[in-house]
Design a protein around this motif. Structure first.
Motif, PDB file in Angstrom:
ATOM      1  N   GLY A 136      33.705   6.245  43.339  1.00  0.00           N
ATOM      2  CA  GLY A 136      33.058   7.052  42.318  1.00  0.00           C
ATOM      3  C   GLY A 136      31.744   6.437  41.875  1.00  0.00           C
ATOM      4  O   GLY A 136      30.859   6.198  42.686  1.00  0.00           O
ATOM      5  N   LYS A 137      31.616   6.194  40.581  1.00  0.00           N
ATOM      6  CA  LYS A 137      30.383   5.663  40.017  1.00  0.00           C
ATOM      7  C   LYS A 137      29.897   4.440  40.802  1.00  0.00           C
ATOM      8  O   LYS A 137      30.653   3.497  41.039  1.00  0.00           O
ATOM      9  CB  LYS A 137      30.609   5.285  38.550  1.00  0.00           C
ATOM     10  N   GLY A 138      28.634   4.462  41.182  1.00  0.00           N
ATOM     11  CA  GLY A 138      28.078   3.359  41.957  1.00  0.00           C
ATOM     12  C   GLY A 138      28.248   3.521  43.450  1.00  0.00           C
ATOM     13  O   GLY A 138      27.887   2.630  44.213  1.00  0.00           O
ATOM     14  N   ALA A 139      28.787   4.674  43.878  1.00  0.00           N
ATOM     15  CA  ALA A 139      28.909   4.969  45.308  1.00  0.00           C
ATOM     16  C   ALA A 139      28.201   6.284  45.589  1.00  0.00           C
ATOM     17  O   ALA A 139      28.049   7.123  44.704  1.00  0.00           O
ATOM     18  CB  ALA A 139      30.380   5.048  45.721  1.00  0.00           C
ATOM     19  N   SER A 176      28.193  -3.495  43.688  1.00  0.00           N
ATOM     20  CA  SER A 176      28.196  -2.898  42.353  1.00  0.00           C
ATOM     21  C   SER A 176      27.004  -3.357  41.531  1.00  0.00           C
ATOM     22  O   SER A 176      26.568  -2.661  40.611  1.00  0.00           O
ATOM     23  CB  SER A 176      29.497  -3.261  41.615  1.00  0.00           C
ATOM     24  N   THR A 177      26.445  -4.513  41.852  1.00  0.00           N
ATOM     25  CA  THR A 177      25.300  -5.054  41.124  1.00  0.00           C
ATOM     26  C   THR A 177      23.983  -4.747  41.821  1.00  0.00           C
ATOM     27  O   THR A 177      22.985  -4.423  41.170  1.00  0.00           O
ATOM     28  CB  THR A 177      25.443  -6.583  40.972  1.00  0.00           C
ATOM     29  N   ALA A 228      32.287  -2.887  45.766  1.00  0.00           N
ATOM     30  CA  ALA A 228      32.967  -3.134  44.495  1.00  0.00           C
ATOM     31  C   ALA A 228      32.628  -1.972  43.570  1.00  0.00           C
ATOM     32  O   ALA A 228      31.470  -1.544  43.525  1.00  0.00           O
ATOM     33  CB  ALA A 228      32.537  -4.454  43.858  1.00  0.00           C
ATOM     34  N   PRO A 229      33.607  -1.443  42.852  1.00  0.00           N
ATOM     35  CA  PRO A 229      33.329  -0.308  41.968  1.00  0.00           C
ATOM     36  C   PRO A 229      32.561  -0.733  40.727  1.00  0.00           C
ATOM     37  O   PRO A 229      32.713  -1.862  40.245  1.00  0.00           O
ATOM     38  CB  PRO A 229      34.725   0.209  41.611  1.00  0.00           C
ATOM     39  N   VAL A 230      31.730   0.163  40.207  1.00  0.00           N
ATOM     40  CA  VAL A 230      30.974  -0.099  38.989  1.00  0.00           C
ATOM     41  C   VAL A 230      31.855   0.174  37.778  1.00  0.00           C
ATOM     42  O   VAL A 230      32.490   1.224  37.684  1.00  0.00           O
ATOM     43  CB  VAL A 230      29.705   0.784  38.941  1.00  0.00           C
ATOM     44  N   PRO A 271      19.580  -1.601  42.030  1.00  0.00           N
ATOM     45  CA  PRO A 271      20.194  -2.543  41.099  1.00  0.00           C
ATOM     46  C   PRO A 271      20.968  -1.806  40.006  1.00  0.00           C
ATOM     47  O   PRO A 271      20.609  -0.701  39.611  1.00  0.00           O
ATOM     48  CB  PRO A 271      18.993  -3.289  40.498  1.00  0.00           C
ATOM     49  N   HIS A 272      22.023  -2.433  39.519  1.00  0.00           N
ATOM     50  CA  HIS A 272      22.786  -1.860  38.415  1.00  0.00           C
ATOM     51  C   HIS A 272      23.139  -2.984  37.438  1.00  0.00           C
ATOM     52  O   HIS A 272      23.763  -3.955  37.806  1.00  0.00           O
ATOM     53  CB  HIS A 272      24.075  -1.189  38.900  1.00  0.00           C
ATOM     54  N   GLY A 273      22.730  -2.806  36.200  1.00  0.00           N
ATOM     55  CA  GLY A 273      23.036  -3.821  35.196  1.00  0.00           C
ATOM     56  C   GLY A 273      22.271  -5.115  35.396  1.00  0.00           C
ATOM     57  O   GLY A 273      22.762  -6.199  35.080  1.00  0.00           O
ATOM     58  N   GLY A 274      21.065  -5.015  35.963  1.00  0.00           N
ATOM     59  CA  GLY A 274      20.277  -6.216  36.207  1.00  0.00           C
ATOM     60  C   GLY A 274      20.123  -6.459  37.694  1.00  0.00           C
ATOM     61  O   GLY A 274      20.974  -6.090  38.499  1.00  0.00           O
TER      62      GLY A 274
END
Length: 286
Positions: A82-85, A174-175, A200-202, A160-163
């Protein structure tokens, strides 16, 4: 912020019985996965109540019958795939439009719509001509039930996600994950430019479901299709899915001669999009 993590809010009917849920095909049937899905559903029900309070206020103020209400999400469910894919559970976000006297209640469409289409649509509804510079496609005609020529493709990307942790061997997808996708009505191509980043899932890595999936993989009890989807590193550079035959996006058809023409078509569409957007990644065509 429901249904964003953390999932600790109960809906009006409480948390549903995990044992009675029907799991989507992209998730293994594990107790933790069922528990996560039940808590997520409870959060969605709580959100439904918040939305209803807005509709009630419009009614109270006498504005309900001449107000267009749009509910749209920014990402899919925060669980694996899901989220992040770039699989559909990650990019297929909620989009509901309430337009009294125009949109028939309960009607649905399979037309492809992108987030960038929202603004030109709202401008047209308000009687304003969208600027030519806008890349979005107005779906006002679709809402009105008029002949509508929509999109042949939609596009999505990961970054990038969360930095920005940089491209290091121990950074999870995920990152930081450089990937792009193009989706037609029936097929999807995902282009992974950093396939060495482990899946890795977000937002849900600490949830029981993901922890149980990792434990099942370590114990060699996880079904092969889930091993391929979540625990194969490096990932395939290209992923091609037949969304009609394989809606869970678990069988990668990239490189299959039977689908060579489809794969070429989607690569060409994605290449054109990346060039027009001045994308810094190498294009998928060689």
């Amino acid at each position: 912020s429901d249904p964003h993590h953390v999932w600790d809010t109960k809906g009006p009917r409480g948390v549903p019985d995990p044992a009675k849920l029907t799991l989507p095909g992209h998730l293994p049937d594990l107790p933790g996965v069922r528990s996560d899905l039940a808590r997520y559903i409870a959060e969605v029900e709580h959100l439904d109540g918040d939305v209803q309070s807005v509709l009630d206020m419009l009614e109270k103020r006498g504005l309900a019958n001449n107000t267009v209400v749009v509910f749209m999400g920014d990402n899919g469910m925060a669980m694996p795939h899901g989220k992040g894919a770039l699989t559909d559970p990650g990019i297929n976000v909620p989009l509901l439009v309430r337009w009294p006297g125009v949109v028939r209640p309960g009607s649905v469409t399979r037309q492809l719509v992108s987030g960038e289409d929202f603004t030109p649509t709202m401008l047209e509804i308000a009687g304003v001509i969208p600027p030519k510079e806008m890349s979005g496609v107005s779906y006002r005609k679709l809402l009105r039930g008029e002949p509508f020529e929509g999109r042949k493709y939609i596009f999505a990307e990961r970054g990038p996600h969360g930095g920005d942790g940089g491209m290091k061997p121990d950074v999870l997808a995920s990152t930081f994950d450089l990937s792009r996708c193009v989706r037609s009505a029936n097929f999807k191509l995902i282009y992974n430019c950093t396939p060495h980043q482990a899946v890795a899932p977000v937002d849900s890595q600490r949830d029981p479901g993901w922890q149980e999936m990792k434990a099942a993989f370590a114990a060699d009890t996880l079904a092969p299709e889930f091993v391929r989807a979540y625990f194969t590193t490096p990932r395939s550079t290209y992923e091609l899915y037949d969304l009609e035959a394989d809606p869970s996006e678990l069988t990668n058809l990239a490189g299959n001669k039977k689908y060579a023409q489809v794969e070429r078509e989607l690569k060409e569409a994605l290449t054109e999009k990346m060039v027009l957007d001045w994308d810094f990644l190498p294009t998928p065509l060689r």
